[in-house]
Motif scaffolding. Structure first.
Motif, PDB file in Angstrom:
ATOM      1  N   ALA A  12       0.823  -1.220   0.000  1.00  7.79           N
ATOM      2  CA  ALA A  12       0.000   0.000   0.000  1.00  7.79           C
ATOM      3  C   ALA A  12       0.858   1.272   0.000  1.00  7.79           C
ATOM      4  O   ALA A  12       0.460   2.286  -0.549  1.00  7.79           O
ATOM      5  CB  ALA A  12      -0.934   0.011   1.198  1.00  7.79           C
ATOM      6  N   TYR A  13       2.020   1.235   0.635  1.00  7.67           N
ATOM      7  CA  TYR A  13       2.970   2.349   0.680  1.00  7.67           C
ATOM      8  C   TYR A  13       2.282   3.675   1.019  1.00  7.67           C
ATOM      9  O   TYR A  13       2.311   4.638   0.269  1.00  7.67           O
ATOM     10  CB  TYR A  13       3.754   2.459  -0.631  1.00  7.67           C
ATOM     11  CG  TYR A  13       4.473   1.189  -0.979  1.00  7.67           C
ATOM     12  CD1 TYR A  13       5.511   0.718  -0.189  1.00  7.67           C
ATOM     13  CD2 TYR A  13       4.086   0.429  -2.081  1.00  7.67           C
ATOM     14  CE1 TYR A  13       6.165  -0.467  -0.488  1.00  7.67           C
ATOM     15  CE2 TYR A  13       4.737  -0.754  -2.391  1.00  7.67           C
ATOM     16  CZ  TYR A  13       5.778  -1.196  -1.590  1.00  7.67           C
ATOM     17  OH  TYR A  13       6.419  -2.366  -1.898  1.00  7.67           O
ATOM     18  N   GLU A  14       1.677   3.694   2.185  1.00  2.31           N
ATOM     19  CA  GLU A  14       0.958   4.881   2.639  1.00  2.31           C
ATOM     20  C   GLU A  14       1.854   6.121   2.715  1.00  2.31           C
ATOM     21  O   GLU A  14       1.375   7.236   2.628  1.00  2.31           O
ATOM     22  CB  GLU A  14       0.303   4.613   3.998  1.00  2.31           C
ATOM     23  CG  GLU A  14      -0.765   3.547   3.961  1.00  2.31           C
ATOM     24  CD  GLU A  14      -1.944   3.867   3.047  1.00  2.31           C
ATOM     25  OE1 GLU A  14      -2.302   5.051   2.921  1.00  2.31           O
ATOM     26  OE2 GLU A  14      -2.488   2.918   2.460  1.00  2.31           O
ATOM     27  N   GLY A  15       3.150   5.935   2.857  1.00  6.78           N
ATOM     28  CA  GLY A  15       4.076   7.071   2.963  1.00  6.78           C
ATOM     29  C   GLY A  15       4.401   7.740   1.644  1.00  6.78           C
ATOM     30  O   GLY A  15       5.135   8.725   1.616  1.00  6.78           O
ATOM     31  N   LEU A  16       3.860   7.216   0.537  1.00  7.15           N
ATOM     32  CA  LEU A  16       4.087   7.883  -0.747  1.00  7.15           C
ATOM     33  C   LEU A  16       3.116   9.056  -0.854  1.00  7.15           C
ATOM     34  O   LEU A  16       2.013   8.939  -1.356  1.00  7.15           O
ATOM     35  CB  LEU A  16       3.911   6.912  -1.927  1.00  7.15           C
ATOM     36  CG  LEU A  16       5.034   5.904  -2.101  1.00  7.15           C
ATOM     37  CD1 LEU A  16       4.767   5.007  -3.301  1.00  7.15           C
ATOM     38  CD2 LEU A  16       6.379   6.581  -2.246  1.00  7.15           C
ATOM     39  N   ASP A  17       3.563  10.164  -0.360  1.00  7.59           N
ATOM     40  CA  ASP A  17       2.801  11.402  -0.273  1.00  7.59           C
ATOM     41  C   ASP A  17       2.407  11.883  -1.669  1.00  7.59           C
ATOM     42  O   ASP A  17       3.255  12.136  -2.515  1.00  7.59           O
ATOM     43  CB  ASP A  17       3.702  12.429   0.424  1.00  7.59           C
ATOM     44  CG  ASP A  17       3.027  13.701   0.784  1.00  7.59           C
ATOM     45  OD1 ASP A  17       2.261  14.235  -0.043  1.00  7.59           O
ATOM     46  OD2 ASP A  17       3.279  14.182   1.901  1.00  7.59           O
ATOM     47  N   ARG A  18       1.118  12.033  -1.923  1.00  6.80           N
ATOM     48  CA  ARG A  18       0.631  12.439  -3.247  1.00  6.80           C
ATOM     49  C   ARG A  18       1.121  13.828  -3.648  1.00  6.80           C
ATOM     50  O   ARG A  18       1.331  14.093  -4.835  1.00  6.80           O
ATOM     51  CB  ARG A  18      -0.887  12.392  -3.302  1.00  6.80           C
ATOM     52  CG  ARG A  18      -1.429  10.990  -3.316  1.00  6.80           C
ATOM     53  CD  ARG A  18      -2.951  11.017  -3.491  1.00  6.80           C
ATOM     54  NE  ARG A  18      -3.501   9.695  -3.452  1.00  6.80           N
ATOM     55  CZ  ARG A  18      -3.653   8.905  -4.502  1.00  6.80           C
ATOM     56  NH1 ARG A  18      -3.262   9.319  -5.677  1.00  6.80           N
ATOM     57  NH2 ARG A  18      -4.173   7.715  -4.378  1.00  6.80           N
ATOM     58  N   VAL A  19       1.299  14.707  -2.696  1.00  4.52           N
ATOM     59  CA  VAL A  19       1.784  16.050  -3.023  1.00  4.52           C
ATOM     60  C   VAL A  19       3.212  15.963  -3.556  1.00  4.52           C
ATOM     61  O   VAL A  19       3.561  16.601  -4.547  1.00  4.52           O
ATOM     62  CB  VAL A  19       1.717  16.980  -1.789  1.00  4.52           C
ATOM     63  CG1 VAL A  19       2.421  18.298  -2.046  1.00  4.52           C
ATOM     64  CG2 VAL A  19       0.265  17.223  -1.400  1.00  4.52           C
ATOM     65  N   ILE A  20       4.031  15.152  -2.942  1.00  2.00           N
ATOM     66  CA  ILE A  20       5.434  15.013  -3.331  1.00  2.00           C
ATOM     67  C   ILE A  20       5.583  14.133  -4.570  1.00  2.00           C
ATOM     68  O   ILE A  20       6.433  14.383  -5.422  1.00  2.00           O
ATOM     69  CB  ILE A  20       6.262  14.422  -2.168  1.00  2.00           C
ATOM     70  CG1 ILE A  20       6.256  15.380  -0.981  1.00  2.00           C
ATOM     71  CG2 ILE A  20       7.688  14.095  -2.608  1.00  2.00           C
ATOM     72  CD1 ILE A  20       6.877  14.798   0.282  1.00  2.00           C
ATOM     73  N   HIS A  21       4.754  13.119  -4.696  1.00  2.00           N
ATOM     74  CA  HIS A  21       4.941  12.063  -5.698  1.00  2.00           C
ATOM     75  C   HIS A  21       4.770  12.543  -7.141  1.00  2.00           C
ATOM     76  O   HIS A  21       5.241  11.893  -8.060  1.00  2.00           O
ATOM     77  CB  HIS A  21       3.997  10.894  -5.399  1.00  2.00           C
ATOM     78  CG  HIS A  21       4.399   9.613  -6.032  1.00  2.00           C
ATOM     79  ND1 HIS A  21       5.551   8.940  -5.688  1.00  2.00           N
ATOM     80  CD2 HIS A  21       3.816   8.876  -6.995  1.00  2.00           C
ATOM     81  CE1 HIS A  21       5.649   7.841  -6.413  1.00  2.00           C
ATOM     82  NE2 HIS A  21       4.615   7.776  -7.215  1.00  2.00           N
ATOM     83  N   GLU A  22       4.140  13.669  -7.359  1.00  2.00           N
ATOM     84  CA  GLU A  22       3.976  14.194  -8.713  1.00  2.00           C
ATOM     85  C   GLU A  22       5.357  14.525  -9.279  1.00  2.00           C
ATOM     86  O   GLU A  22       6.203  15.086  -8.590  1.00  2.00           O
ATOM     87  CB  GLU A  22       3.076  15.447  -8.655  1.00  2.00           C
ATOM     88  CG  GLU A  22       2.484  15.862  -9.980  1.00  2.00           C
ATOM     89  CD  GLU A  22       3.461  16.541 -10.903  1.00  2.00           C
ATOM     90  OE1 GLU A  22       3.322  16.376 -12.121  1.00  2.00           O
ATOM     91  OE2 GLU A  22       4.379  17.218 -10.404  1.00  2.00           O
TER      92      GLU A  22
END
Length: 124
Positions: A12-22
């Protein structure tokens, strides 16, 4: 606990922040982590290959989320905009990188278990 229960949410990798991941924001934060004193808008634009409008919009998102600070002032008669990663932004970004590293390690491990050979990615 069954094997399927143990692996529930494993990837699931909940720590993959959507704001940063772009992609563009990932590049911006990487550039700013490498330059703790900050970068002028123009230099950041060139490093990340963005237009003025794209850079402004991504910086706005990062600023609203507390990841970067933007200092606007004049140097003589010329405007100078300097962008810096905030201390909390640095901490959050480094945490994101740890999760991203785990993604890479998991993917390599799973691929090797399936007999795939893992090497450097080729762009040819």
């Amino acid at each position: 606990m069954t094997k399927s229960e143990q692996s529930a949410g494993r990837f699931a990798y909940e720590g993959l922040d959507r704001v940063i991941h772009e992609k563009a924001r990932l590049g911006l934060l990487t550039s700013l982590v490498a330059h703790p004193k900050g970068l002028p808008f123009g230099q950041l634009k060139r490093l990340c290959g963005l237009t003025d409008g794209n850079l402004s919009r991504h910086l706005q998102v990062l600023q609203e989320d507390g990841l970067v600070s933007i200092d606007k002032r004049f140097e003589g008669l010329r405007p100078l905009t300097t962008c810096r990663i905030t201390p909390s932004g640095r901490k959050r970004f480094l945490g994101y990188l740890e999760v991203l590293q785990q993604v890479l390690e998991d993917a390599k491990s799973e691929a090797r278990q399936n007999g795939d050979k893992i090497g450097r990615l080729s762009t040819t």
